[in-house]
Design an enzyme around this catalytic site. Structure first.
Site, PDB file in Angstrom:
ATOM      1  N   GLY A  74      16.167   9.921 -35.532  1.00 56.45           N
ATOM      2  CA  GLY A  74      15.793  10.558 -34.271  1.00 56.45           C
ATOM      3  C   GLY A  74      16.623  10.035 -33.120  1.00 56.45           C
ATOM      4  CB  ALA A  75      17.864   6.658 -32.286  1.00 54.72           C
ATOM      5  N   GLY A  89       0.823  -1.210   0.000  1.00 51.42           N
ATOM      6  CA  GLY A  89       0.000   0.000   0.000  1.00 51.42           C
ATOM      7  C   GLY A  89       0.850   1.251   0.000  1.00 51.42           C
ATOM      8  N   GLY A  90       0.627   2.111   1.008  1.00 52.72           N
ATOM      9  CA  GLY A  90       1.353   3.382   1.098  1.00 52.72           C
ATOM     10  C   GLY A  90       2.854   3.190   1.143  1.00 52.72           C
TER      11      GLY A  90
END
Ligand code: HXC
Length: 517
Positions: A407-408, A172-173
């Site tokens: 782009g790489a 959980g938390g």
């Protein structure tokens, strides 16, 4: 040390309380952890810190909440400060033998105090986590406790290193504070992290699962990328934290510690020109390149089992700490995809936070094509890496080993994006796209009518390599600072980083940028 032998009244009470407190950590306490294959809370602290350096704070804090029928001193967490390699650190360690290490409001306040001290004094904070999450009996007070811890995590982010070591359940938390810190370390078998446990999964989705399958160390090291380091046992994990800290400054206005060693230069550097196969489509292990360039045995890999098509880690070059980012041609030909972009982007930002210069080894054919990648958002996730490199103001150097396409190429710290130096080996191929793809587009019509299509294609591809997709074309146009011999790479880098040592960089005044999260 508290005086236990003074019989005057105030001192008797003083001594009695200490005896009662210590009794909480008797053999039964140790056995409870041992039965689950875990160390006790003080055993952990002693392994983590330099011998005798621990000073506890808030040892007598005791829960006052209704519903907590067996309050104990400490409220299930041991907090304090100590030293690692002679440098101050703040520590909190949850005690799973008391209410499952769950977090009540006082337990939370103790952790917040440690975080607060760490931030104000500029020291790293290390959390040893073994907790069932928010203490159910304390209701909203325990939730508010987590809120305060998360707020402190965010306030400290980029100012002091924050490390979370998960040594048992983190439920959980208990998972979100680690997620907000810089590094998560987990141990095999005993550690698990999940937002909702197997019983809730069963109840809501009618799916059967175990703690290990849902959130064990190997799941988080390979699938989710939540765990940066996984160790066989607690002792190795805590020694790993000590090693990690040896690369890090205590805060963002300091530089990483300089360690003087006798020998650093790798001996087998003559092998460097022979690591890359003759066929540029064949794979090789970029680890070999890294290890033959940085100081011997200093490369400390981060997240090695997650998105292994990119390799990241800390190292030393001529004793100075650097952060290494390298495409890995051995996995998916070194392409960039969603996971590798996220992994590298986070690391680049971490290095930039803590004044760690960046060294990139580039061999990337491009972004990974595919319907899944596009639908899962490779545009936004790939942009994270672009953003991280462009934003980083630490010294940044790229060495292009082989492929640097499209782009790489731009992403991997190209000069146009602010890279301080771009070097290339003679084997580098720098262009908009690979020869085969380029030839298909540029010569489509000729190829359609060719007698021997394959022969013509190969000839055109060679011409393209000769004329465009090579490092010299880029060097002649100023996009590469220097084409260098592989065996000279280490010396070139040492000299370039030395030049960049006092790099000045201005940042525009703004609250913060809007990174594509
Ligand atoms: C109070 C808790 C507790 C909790 C465990 N205990 N979790 N007490 N609050 N959250 C107690 C148990 O009742 C038990 O008490 C003791 O700790 C040891 O627990 P066991 O179950 O016997 O131990 P183990 O088998 O090791 O299992 C540990 C565990 C399991 C995996 C952590 O206890 C568990 O699943 N707990 C619940 C986890 C959970 O769902 N937490 C989410 C809370 S909600 P006795 O007296 O019998 O020794 C949350 C929301 C915050 O955190 C969200 C913020 C974003």
């Amino acid at each position: 040390m508290r005086n236990m032998n003074d019989n005057r009244k105030p001192y008797k009470r003083f001594a009695q309380r200490e005896q009662d407190r210590l009794a909480q950590y008797d053999e039964v306490h140790v056995e409870k952890q041992q039965k689950k294959g875990k160390l006790s809370v003080y055993e952990r602290i002693n392994l983590l810190l330099d011998e005798g350096s621990f000073h506890e704070v808030d040892a007598f804090v005791k829960s006052d909440q209704a519903g907590n029928t067996h309050p104990q001193y400490g409220d299930g967490v041991v907090c304090g400060h100590g030293e690692i390699h002679g440098r101050k650190v703040l520590v909190y360690a949850q005690d799973a033998t008391y209410m499952g290490g769950s977090l009540g409001h006082l337990h939370a306040k103790k952790i917040q105090k440690v975080q607060d001290l760490a931030l104000r004094m500029g020291h790293p904070v290390i959390g040893l986590i073994d907790s069932g999450g928010a203490r159910i009996q304390e209701g909203v007070a325990s939730l508010a406790g987590y809120g305060g811890i998360f707020l402190n995590n965010v306030k400290s982010s980029g100012i002091i290193p924050q490390i979370s070591v998960v040594l048992g359940p983190a439920a959980g938390g208990a998972v979100y504070s680690p997620a907000l810190t810089d590094f998560i370390v987990m141990v095999k078998r005993t550690a698990c992290m999940f937002v909702t446990g197997p019983s809730v999964v069963k109840e809501v989705l009618n799916e059967e699962t175990t703690f290990e399958e849902l959130g064990g160390a190997s799941v988080h090291a390979t699938k989710s990328g939540v765990a940066d380091f996984v160790y066989e046992d607690e002792e190795f994990a805590l020694l790993g934290v000590r090693k990690l800290l040896s690369y890090l400054p205590s805060n963002n206005v300091e530089y990483p510690p300089l360690v003087k060693r006798m020998t650093q230069a790798p001996l087998k550097r003559a092998r460097l020109p022979f690591i890359l196969p003759d066929d540029s489509n064949k794979p090789y292990d970029v680890h070999e390149v890294i290890n033959l360039i940085v100081d011997v045995d200093t490369f400390y890999e981060v997240g090695e089992d997650y998105a292994p098509n990119i390799v990241i880690g800390l190292a030393r070059l001529n004793n100075q700490v650097i952060g290494v980012v390298a495409n890995q041609p051995n996995v998916m030909a070194g392409t960039l995809d969603i996971n590798s972009s996220k992994k590298a982007a986070r690391f680049v930002r971490f290095c930039d936070n803590f004044n760690i210069p960046l060294l990139v080894f580039e061999d990337v054919p491009g972004f990974m094509p595919g319907i899944n990648q596009e639908h899962d958002g490779v545009i936004m996730h790939g942009a994270k890496l672009l953003y991280a490199f462009a934003e980083a103001t630490v010294p940044k150097i790229t060495v292009i080993l082989r492929k640097a396409y499209g782009g790489a190429y731009i992403v991997m710290n190209s000069k146009s994006m602010g890279g301080d130096f771009n070097f290339a080996w003679p084997t580098a191929e720098i262009a908009v796209m690979g020869p085969e793809g380029a030839v298909n587009i540029l010569h489509r019509k000729e190829l359609l009518t060719a007698d021997d299509r394959e022969a013509m294609k190969a000839q055109l591809a060679n011409k393209y390599r000769e004329e465009i997709a090579n490092p010299h074309f880029a060097e002649e146009h100023g996009y590469i600072d220097e084409v260098i011999a592989p065996e000279n790479t280490r010396e070139v880098l040492i000299s370039a980083f030395a030049l960049l040592e006092n790099k000045l960089s201005e940042k525009p005044a703004r609250k913060h940028g809007n990174i594509p999260l």
